[in-house]
Design an enzyme around this catalytic site. Structure first.
Site, PDB file in Angstrom:
ATOM      1  CG  ASP A 137       0.395   2.962  -6.465  1.00 14.96           C
ATOM      2  OD1 ASP A 137       0.616   3.720  -5.179  1.00 14.96           O
ATOM      3  OD2 ASP A 137      -0.794   2.799  -7.072  1.00 14.96           O
TER       4      ASP A 137
ATOM      5  CD  GLU B 196      -8.088   8.889  -9.666  1.00 11.87           C
ATOM      6  OE1 GLU B 196      -7.809   9.196  -8.581  1.00 11.87           O
ATOM      7  OE2 GLU B 196      -8.813   7.585 -10.147  1.00 11.87           O
TER       8      GLU B 196
ATOM      9  CG  ASP C 116      -6.514   2.318  -7.125  1.00 14.43           C
ATOM     10  OD1 ASP C 116      -5.854   1.397  -6.671  1.00 14.43           O
ATOM     11  OD2 ASP C 116      -6.985   3.413  -6.672  1.00 14.43           O
TER      12      ASP C 116
ATOM     13  N   GLY D 184     -16.131   5.294  -1.496  1.00 11.24           N
ATOM     14  CA  GLY D 184     -15.372   5.777  -0.579  1.00 11.24           C
ATOM     15  C   GLY D 184     -15.047   4.396   0.468  1.00 11.24           C
ATOM     16  CB  SER D 185     -15.755   0.988   0.283  1.00  9.68           C
ATOM     17  OG  SER D 185     -15.362   0.763  -1.030  1.00  9.68           O
TER      18      SER D 185
ATOM     19  CD  GLU E 244      -3.120  -0.602   0.049  1.00 11.00           C
ATOM     20  OE1 GLU E 244      -3.169  -0.219  -1.123  1.00 11.00           O
ATOM     21  OE2 GLU E 244      -3.770  -1.412   0.552  1.00 11.00           O
ATOM     22  CG  HIS E 245      -0.227   4.886   0.705  1.00 11.51           C
ATOM     23  ND1 HIS E 245      -0.182   6.225   0.026  1.00 11.51           N
ATOM     24  CD2 HIS E 245      -1.239   4.577   1.480  1.00 11.51           C
ATOM     25  CE1 HIS E 245      -1.814   6.500   0.554  1.00 11.51           C
ATOM     26  NE2 HIS E 245      -2.413   5.603   1.244  1.00 11.51           N
TER      27      HIS E 245
ATOM     28  CG  LEU F  58     -13.978  -1.914  -1.953  1.00  8.45           C
ATOM     29  CD1 LEU F  58     -15.230  -2.629  -1.906  1.00  8.45           C
ATOM     30  CD2 LEU F  58     -12.930  -3.150  -2.247  1.00  8.45           C
TER      31      LEU F  58
HETATM   32  C1  GLA Z   1      -5.258   4.955  -3.966  1.00  7.42           C
HETATM   33  C2  GLA Z   1      -4.257   5.224  -5.084  1.00  7.42           C
HETATM   34  C3  GLA Z   1      -3.652   3.965  -5.658  1.00  7.42           C
HETATM   35  C4  GLA Z   1      -2.636   3.645  -4.379  1.00  7.42           C
HETATM   36  C5  GLA Z   1      -3.509   3.392  -3.287  1.00  7.42           C
HETATM   37  C6  GLA Z   1      -2.492   3.187  -1.943  1.00  7.42           C
HETATM   38  O1  GLA Z   1      -6.146   3.797  -4.268  1.00  7.42           O
HETATM   39  O2  GLA Z   1      -5.260   5.434  -6.297  1.00  7.42           O
HETATM   40  O3  GLA Z   1      -2.681   4.541  -6.655  1.00  7.42           O
HETATM   41  O4  GLA Z   1      -1.628   4.351  -3.893  1.00  7.42           O
HETATM   42  O5  GLA Z   1      -4.358   4.241  -2.862  1.00  7.42           O
HETATM   43  O6  GLA Z   1      -1.958   1.973  -2.095  1.00  7.42           O
END
Ligand code: GLA
Length: 378
Positions: free
Chosen positions: A30, A152, A164, A114-115, A27-28, A117
Site C-alpha cells: 500500500d 500514526e 487499514d 497485536g494480531s 501485503e506491504h 487485524l
Molecule cells: C500494517 C500497515 C498497513 C500495511 C500492512 C502491511 O497493517 O498499517 O498500511 O502496510 O501493515 O500490508
C-alpha cells in the site's frame, strides 16, 4: 462561553464504532503504489464522546485496560501509547481547521491487539468518525482516513500505508475492496468463496522491533526505487516496470533492495490475479496466490517469523486448505487461510495441536464476518 452554552443546550453525546480489517492479499504494497484487497470485520472499537463545555480539556478512559488520560488540546506530554494514537488523530483533524473543544470520551474494543487485524486503525477511525459527527466538522471519508494515517506517522512513529484506515472507514458487508493505492480508486468485490471460508489463526506472538522493521522496509523500497529512477527517468513508481526489467537493474541495487523490490513487483501482480480469481470464483488459483504471497513476504520481504511460517507450513499437508499466508504487518499476528467449509473444525483442531506441540502456545482461531465500516450508533 460559547462552548458552555452549547454544552447546556445540546449536551451532545455521540457513540461511534469502527472495525478492524482482514486483507485477502496485497501485503506491504500500500505504501508502494500497489493494490490491496482488505475487508472490514465484525470486531471493532466503540467510543462514547460527550462535549464537556471546556475550551480544551480532554479526558479519555480506556475501558479494556482501565486506564485514563487528561490533557489540554495542543499541550499533551508523556501520554501512554494508546493515547498517542488518539492525540495524533485530534491534532491531525485540527490541521483541517477543525474547531474541536473539550470533551470526555470512553472506549472499548474487541479487536485482538497485536494480531495483525489493525486494532489501531479501528481505534483511530472510530474516534475520528465520532469527533467529526459530534462537532459537525463535515469532513469527507478521505480526510478522515488520511488524518488517521498521519496520526500514526507523526505521533506514533509508524510510517504505515493507507490500507487499514481505508478498510475501517469504507468497509462494506460481504465485500472485499480492491484499492489502487496509487490513485486511491477502489471497487467492492463480493466475497463469494463458494464452499470455502476464511479462517484466521492467531499465533499470539508479536515480536519486538516490528515498528522499526516496518519503517526500514519502507526506506529500503524507496531507496531501490530512487536508484532505478536515477537511471531511468520515465519510471515514476513500482507500477511502471515488471520483473524482467527489475532483474536488469541488478547492478545498481543492493541485494536487500533487490529482494524488497521483487516482493513489491510480484505482489502487485498477485493482487491483480487474485481479484480476477475471486470474480471467477476460482478458489484454487486464489489459494495458490495466497501461498505465493506468503513465500514472498517470508523470503524476499522478510517480515514473517518462525511461528507464522510454521502455521502456513502445517496447512500444506491438508488438501482441504487451498491457501494460507501471514496477514498484515507481520512479525507475529495472524495467518489467513482458505479452508473447505466442511473441514474447518478438523482443520483448527489439528493445527492447534501441532502449534502447541511446537511452541507451547494455544492459538486462537477466528471465523470473522465481513462487515460495514465506521458508523454512528443510535
Ligand atoms: C500494517 C500497515 C498497513 C500495511 C500492512 C502491511 O497493517 O498499517 O498500511 O502496510 O501493515 O500490508
Amino acid at each position: 462561553m460559547n462552548r458552555l452554552f452549547s454544552y447546556f443546550y445540546n449536551m451532545k453525546t455521540i457513540k461511534s464504532w469502527s472495525p478492524g480489517r482482514i486483507n485477502l492479499i496485497g501485503e506491504h504494497i500500500d505504501y508502494n503504489d500497489g493494490y490491496v484487497m482488505p475487508a472490514a470485520i465484525d470486531k471493532g472499537t466503540q467510543f462514547e464522546i460527550t462535549i464537556n463545555g471546556s475550551d480544551n480539556m480532554v479526558d479519555i478512559h480506556a475501558q479494556n485496560i482501565d486506564d485514563s488520560v487528561k490533557f489540554k488540546i495542543g499541550e499533551a506530554h508523556g501520554l501512554p501509547m494508546w493515547a498517542k494514537y488518539l492525540y495524533g488523530v485530534l491534532m491531525e483533524l485540527r490541521k483541517y481547521g477543525a474547531d474541536i473543544g473539550g470533551f470526555s470520551a470512553t472506549f472499548s474494543g474487541d479487536v485482538p491487539i497485536g494480531s495483525g487485524l489493525s486494532s489501531s486503525a479501528s481505534l483511530e477511525c472510530s474516534f475520528a468518525y465520532g469527533l467529526d459527527k459530534l462537532w459537525d466538522l463535515h469532513l469527507d471519508d478521505w480526510q478522515i482516513i488520511k488524518a488517521c494515517q498521519k496520526a500514526e506517522h507523526n505521533y506514533v512513529g509508524i510510517k504505515c500505508g493507507i490500507m487499514d484506515q481505508f478498510a475501517s472507514i469504507k468497509g462494506r458487508s460481504g465485500n472485499v475492496m480492491r484499492l489502487d493505492c496509487r490513485d486511491l480508486s477502489y471497487q467492492y468485490l463480493p466475497c463469494n468463496l463458494g464452499s470455502y471460508q476464511l479462517v484466521l489463526l492467531n499465533t499470539h506472538v508479536s515480536h519486538e522491533l516490528a515498528t522499526s522493521a516496518y519503517n526500514d522496509r519502507r526506506t529500503q523500497c524507496e531507496s531501490a526505487l530512487n536508484k532505478i529512477q536515477d537511471k531511468y527517468e520515465n519510471i515514476k513508481s513500482y507500477r511502471d516496470f515488471d520483473l524482467n526489467f527489475l532483474e536488469s537493474t541488478q547492478n545498481i541495487l543492493s541485494d536487500i533492495e533487490m529482494h524488497r523490490a521483487r516482493h513489491v513487483i510480484t505482489e502487485i501482480q498477485r493482487v491483480l490475479s487474485a481479484s480476477d480469481a475471486l470474480l471467477a470464483q476460482d478458489m484454487v488459483t486464489l489459494g495458490k496466490l495466497m501461498y505465493g504471497s506468503h513465500e514472498s513476504l517470508s523470503h524476499d520481504y522478510e517480515v514473517s517469523c518462525s511461528e507464522l511460517d510454521a502455521l502456513v507450513h502445517y496447512t500444506r499437508q491438508d488438501d482441504k486448505v487451498l491457501g494460507s499466508r501471514m496477514m498484515g504487518g507481520g512479525f507475529g499476528g495472524c495467518t489467513i487461510n482458505l479452508v473447505h467449509e466442511e473441514h474447518i473444525e478438523t482443520f483448527i483442531n489439528r493445527i492447534k495441536q501441532q502449534y502447541y506441540n511446537a511452541y507451547g502456545i494455544e492459538l486462537t482461531a477466528y471465523q470473522l464476518n465481513i462487515s460495514d465500516g465506521a458508523q454512528i450508533i443510535i
